[in-house]
Design a protein around this motif. Structure first.
Motif, mmCIF file in Angstrom:
data_model
loop_
_atom_site.group_PDB
_atom_site.id
_atom_site.type_symbol
_atom_site.label_atom_id
_atom_site.label_comp_id
_atom_site.label_asym_id
_atom_site.label_seq_id
_atom_site.Cartn_x
_atom_site.Cartn_y
_atom_site.Cartn_z
ATOM 1 N N THR A 47 42.018 30.426 52.070
ATOM 2 C CA THR A 47 41.475 30.533 50.716
ATOM 3 C C THR A 47 42.324 31.461 49.854
ATOM 4 N N GLY A 48 42.808 32.558 50.439
ATOM 5 C CA GLY A 48 43.566 33.532 49.651
ATOM 6 C C GLY A 48 44.844 32.945 49.073
ATOM 7 N N VAL A 49 45.567 32.181 49.887
ATOM 8 C CA VAL A 49 46.818 31.596 49.402
ATOM 9 C C VAL A 49 46.536 30.566 48.305
ATOM 10 N N LEU A 50 45.497 29.760 48.499
ATOM 11 C CA LEU A 50 45.139 28.768 47.467
ATOM 12 C C LEU A 50 44.817 29.458 46.136
ATOM 13 N N ILE A 51 43.955 30.471 46.206
ATOM 14 C CA ILE A 51 43.554 31.157 44.983
ATOM 15 C C ILE A 51 44.755 31.872 44.357
ATOM 16 N N GLY A 52 45.598 32.453 45.213
ATOM 17 C CA GLY A 52 46.782 33.147 44.703
ATOM 18 C C GLY A 52 47.737 32.190 44.010
ATOM 19 N N LEU A 53 47.938 31.007 44.597
ATOM 20 C CA LEU A 53 48.784 29.987 43.966
ATOM 21 C C LEU A 53 48.217 29.611 42.603
ATOM 22 N N LEU A 54 46.906 29.399 42.593
ATOM 23 C CA LEU A 54 46.242 29.023 41.344
ATOM 24 C C LEU A 54 46.462 30.095 40.275
ATOM 25 N N ALA A 55 46.245 31.358 40.656
ATOM 26 C CA ALA A 55 46.396 32.450 39.694
ATOM 27 C C ALA A 55 47.838 32.533 39.201
ATOM 28 N N GLY B 23 47.253 33.288 32.205
ATOM 29 C CA GLY B 23 46.199 33.294 31.183
ATOM 30 C C GLY B 23 44.866 33.794 31.722
ATOM 31 N N TRP B 24 43.788 33.273 31.162
ATOM 32 C CA TRP B 24 42.469 33.816 31.495
ATOM 33 C C TRP B 24 42.071 33.514 32.938
ATOM 34 N N VAL B 25 42.528 32.384 33.474
ATOM 35 C CA VAL B 25 42.191 32.071 34.868
ATOM 36 C C VAL B 25 42.728 33.174 35.775
ATOM 37 N N ASP B 26 43.996 33.509 35.528
ATOM 38 C CA ASP B 26 44.660 34.566 36.286
ATOM 39 C C ASP B 26 43.897 35.891 36.164
ATOM 40 N N THR B 27 43.594 36.263 34.910
ATOM 41 C CA THR B 27 42.904 37.533 34.678
ATOM 42 C C THR B 27 41.561 37.560 35.411
ATOM 43 N N LEU B 28 40.821 36.457 35.277
ATOM 44 C CA LEU B 28 39.512 36.397 35.917
ATOM 45 C C LEU B 28 39.640 36.561 37.428
ATOM 46 N N ILE B 29 40.581 35.821 38.017
ATOM 47 C CA ILE B 29 40.753 35.892 39.474
ATOM 48 C C ILE B 29 41.139 37.306 39.898
ATOM 49 N N MET B 30 42.080 37.899 39.181
ATOM 50 C CA MET B 30 42.532 39.226 39.601
ATOM 51 C C MET B 30 41.430 40.277 39.444
ATOM 52 N N ARG B 31 40.617 40.153 38.389
ATOM 53 C CA ARG B 31 39.511 41.114 38.244
ATOM 54 C C ARG B 31 38.512 40.947 39.385
ATOM 55 N N LEU B 32 38.243 39.677 39.752
ATOM 56 C CA LEU B 32 37.335 39.437 40.875
ATOM 57 C C LEU B 32 37.872 40.087 42.147
ATOM 58 N N MET B 33 39.184 39.975 42.343
ATOM 59 C CA MET B 33 39.787 40.566 43.537
ATOM 60 C C MET B 33 39.682 42.091 43.484
ATOM 61 N N ASP B 34 39.861 42.662 42.270
ATOM 62 C CA ASP B 34 39.690 44.111 42.117
ATOM 63 C C ASP B 34 38.291 44.529 42.560
ATOM 64 N N VAL B 35 37.306 43.714 42.189
ATOM 65 C CA VAL B 35 35.931 44.041 42.548
ATOM 66 C C VAL B 35 35.780 44.047 44.071
ATOM 67 N N LEU C 122 39.060 40.264 53.745
ATOM 68 C CA LEU C 122 40.518 40.388 53.852
ATOM 69 C C LEU C 122 41.258 39.479 52.874
ATOM 70 N N GLN C 123 40.521 38.547 52.272
ATOM 71 C CA GLN C 123 41.167 37.537 51.445
ATOM 72 C C GLN C 123 41.895 38.066 50.201
ATOM 73 N N PRO C 124 41.380 39.094 49.481
ATOM 74 C CA PRO C 124 42.079 39.538 48.265
ATOM 75 C C PRO C 124 43.544 39.933 48.497
ATOM 76 N N HIS C 125 43.862 40.446 49.694
ATOM 77 C CA HIS C 125 45.248 40.836 49.959
ATOM 78 C C HIS C 125 46.170 39.631 49.869
ATOM 79 N N TYR C 126 45.692 38.489 50.391
ATOM 80 C CA TYR C 126 46.505 37.270 50.332
ATOM 81 C C TYR C 126 46.654 36.791 48.897
ATOM 82 N N VAL C 127 45.568 36.888 48.136
ATOM 83 C CA VAL C 127 45.631 36.445 46.741
ATOM 84 C C VAL C 127 46.698 37.243 46.000
ATOM 85 N N ARG C 128 46.656 38.565 46.160
ATOM 86 C CA ARG C 128 47.607 39.410 45.445
ATOM 87 C C ARG C 128 49.043 39.124 45.877
ATOM 88 N N LEU C 129 49.232 39.033 47.194
ATOM 89 C CA LEU C 129 50.584 38.783 47.717
ATOM 90 C C LEU C 129 51.132 37.459 47.212
#
Lengths: 313, 334
Positions: free
Chosen positions: A127-135, A140-152, A184-191
């Motif tokens: 899931t993390g790689v998929l979401i990270g690719l998407l972001a 734009g706003w999709v990216d911002t939204l995803i990254m804020r969610l990961m911050d949370v 553990l998923q947010p780390h993959y999204v960010r990477l």
């Protein structure tokens, strides 16, 4: 890994044929190159051997274990290991409070810890790689939204979040794995996002785009393979984190439930005998430590071999 | 600088709202409705149930409920504990000093041992002190700390009888809690032996909680030192004929410490996660043990409040660390 092709190619003089400059036998295959770097790190080799041994133990537990993991030998409660007074070769590492063979439980426990590592990495990396690719692609706003969610998600200490999720889902090994996977998923999204953003402006991506590659093709075929190095390193690290956290949840009574021979759960059962029977406490923890240590050693080697920034020049 | 702080605050507020939504949803995601959870196994009549739903506002639309929850947080109202019927806010802050005291001791332990270990490893790069220290650090980093705690108990409490197994101070001592920090309170009480007893109780939990930060700090100090040691100004200092102590200690260390300080700041999350396990094992009456017990006894308002407060504390510390980092290192501000 094809990550270095762009730079090596540009260093060649124009018009020269690749084979005239560098004969194939001098250009190691990507795997050979990786293996060469990996082998430079002796710790990594040791880690790999231990890890492979664990996999074999997990696979052949039925053959290797001298007893069943759950059978209770009522005539041998809390029997010490074979080399101590009162021990017998029937139970090499002794028995626990209800007379189950420690060695057999540890051997079967390898299955759980390997299973936990694989499932958690599949959940979190998938899931993390998929979401990270998407972001990374959407911006734009999709990216911002995803990254804020990961911050949370990252604002909560990992074990605490996993604990609370298990409280919602109910205590079981499966739920513990799901919770740890999400944590553990947010780390993959960010990477992944960072790697994608680094790759996107490169020429090979532009050329693929000009040729008319679809967005999905760009994402998965063109860009993703070049982002894999840090993701693989992260996968190794989260494999060990998964084993540690699942054991911690098991220890707190919120992971695998007794009589499952999961190492953390075994430790939870052993707690009350801490001052009476050292072996029921020592061995399961030692198994966790050795397993995690081997994977971390391997992870360090992987990082040295795959991460170009840290690659020795 | 001001714009840097403002920008950092700009990401803090949405994260805070997100964290509050997560903790708000926690109780609503549990199977069964909150009133039934509160009633537990006793159950209750339908009228009483309806009455309580209204009393706690659970009949309102979710968005209204969230608004009430959010404004409640800002007023310091985290709801009433299901179990003790006392305000969760008060419960949390009654226990928090114990966690803070333990965490501070753990981080001091980690810094005092970790930074010198990292420096020695970097200066002796590739030689045996480096190998020994870094292998030890990797073992520490891979340690299941709940098992580590049990091992230390077997050795120091069981076999040697040096340290007590649980609690913050021996039951022989009693004095009113002033600051909430046992080390300070026991000194102020003036009772002979009270301080020594408090220290004895702190030793094992401190080691257990400090082990992973210690390993991380040692590894980070080593790599930061190695990076700095290859810089031109260090070579210049050596060329000027300055002694190794001055070069390593003054020129290199000062700059190497910048990333190390960030790591120390960012280990609050690790400490909080570790506190859950450490406090449970040593019966340390802090918020970590309280949360685990809250889950066990289904005191969900307590768990919800603890979840929010711990995340908030981690976020505030990270914010402070980031701003300090911006102060020390102008490059990051841009």
């Amino acid at each position: 890994m094809a990550s270095t092709d762009a730079t090596t190619d540009s260093s060649l003089p124009e018009g020269s044929k690749r084979d005239s400059m560098l004969p194939d036998r001098l250009r190691p295959s990507p795997f050979k190159e990786f293996w060469g770097y990996f082998c430079e790190n002796r710790g990594a080799i040791v880690g790999l051997f231990v890890f492979v041994a664990f996999i074999l133990i997990a696979l052949f537990a039925d053959v290797l274990a001298p007893h069943s993991a759950t059978e209770q030998y009522r005539d041998a409660l809390l029997q010490p290991p074979a080399w101590q007074d009162g021990g017998s070769t029937r139970f090499l590492l002794g028995t626990d409070a209800v007379g189950r063979d420690m060695l057999s439980r540890l051997i079967y426990g390898a299955r759980y810890s390997f299973f936990i590592g694989v499932i958690v990495v599949v959940i979190s990396a998938g899931t993390g790689v998929l979401i990270g690719l998407l972001a990374g692609f959407a911006r734009g706003w999709v990216d911002t939204l995803i990254m804020r969610l990961m911050d949370v998600l990252l604002a909560f200490p990992s074990l605490l979040l996993a604990l609370v999720m298990v409280a919602i889902l109910g205590p079981s090994l499966i739920n513990a794995m799901i919770a740890i996977g999400i944590v553990l998923q947010p780390h993959y999204v960010r990477l992944t996002r960072a790697a994608v953003m680094q790759e996107l402006p490169k020429d090979y991506v532009t050329s693929a785009r000009v040729v008319g590659a679809s967005r999905l093709r760009l994402m998965f075929v063109t860009v993703l393979p070049n982002c894999l190095a840090p993701i693989i390193v992260q996968a190794a690290l989260s494999f060990s984190t998964a084993i540690l956290d699942a054991a911690a949840l098991g220890f707190l009574g919120l992971g695998a439930q007794p009589p499952t021979p999961e190492w953390g759960t075994m430790l939870a059962d052993a707690r009350e005998f801490v001052l009476r029977a050292w072996w029921v406490v020592t061995f399961p923890g030692l198994a966790i430590l050795i397993n995690v240590l081997a994977i971390n050693l391997m992870g360090d080697g992987l990082r040295d071999a795959l991460d170009p920034k840290l690659k020795r020049s | 600088m001001l714009s840097f702080i403002l920008r950092r605050l700009g990401t803090f507020i949405p994260t805070f709202i997100g964290v509050s939504i997560v903790s708000f949803l926690f109780i609503r995601l549990l199977p069964g409705d909150p009133i039934l959870l509160m009633a537990g196994e006793r159950g209750m009549s339908a009228e009483r149930h309806a009455q309580l739903m209204v009393q706690f506002g659970f009949d309102q639309p979710l968005i209204t409920q969230y608004w009430d929850y959010l404004t409640g947080i800002l007023r310091g109202d985290l709801g009433i504990s299901f179990k003790t019927k006392r305000p969760v806010w008060d419960e949390f802050f009654a226990l928090f000093p114990a966690t803070l005291e333990l965490s501070l001791c753990a981080i001091v332990f980690a810094v005092v041992l970790g930074i010198p270990a990292g420096i020695i490893a970097a200066v002796k790069r590739g030689k045996w002190p480096d190998q020994v220290l870094m292998s030890t650090a990797l073992v520490g980093y891979s340690m299941p700390i709940f098992w580590w705690a049990l091992l230390l108990i077997i050795l120091f409490s069981g076999m040697l009888g040096w340290t007590p197994v649980s609690g913050r101070i021996s039951l022989m001592f009693f004095f009113p809690s002033g600051t909430g920090f046992m080390l300070i309170d026991s000194l102020r009480s003036g009772q002979a032996g009270a301080f020594a007893s408090a220290v004895e109780h702190l030793i094992l939990p401190t080691i257990v909680l400090g082990t992973i930060p210690l390993a991380v700090i040692a590894r980070q100090t080593r790599s930061a030192m190695l990076e700095v040691l290859s810089e031109d100004y260090v070579r210049t200092a050596k060329a000027k004929g300055l002694g190794p102590l001055r070069v390593n200690g003054l020129h290199a260390l000062r700059n190497a410490l910048i990333p190390v300080i960030t790591v120390i700041g960012l280990s609050v999350g690790t400490l909080m996660a570790g506190a859950i396990l450490t406090e449970t094992i040593f019966s340390w009456p802090g918020v970590g043990k309280w949360m685990v017990e809250g889950i066990g006894s289904r005191d969900y308002t307590a768990v919800q409040g603890g979840l929010l407060m711990i995340a908030l504390i981690v976020m505030v510390v990270n914010l402070v660390v980031d701003v300090l980092y911006g102060l020390i290192n102008p490059k990051i501000r841009r």
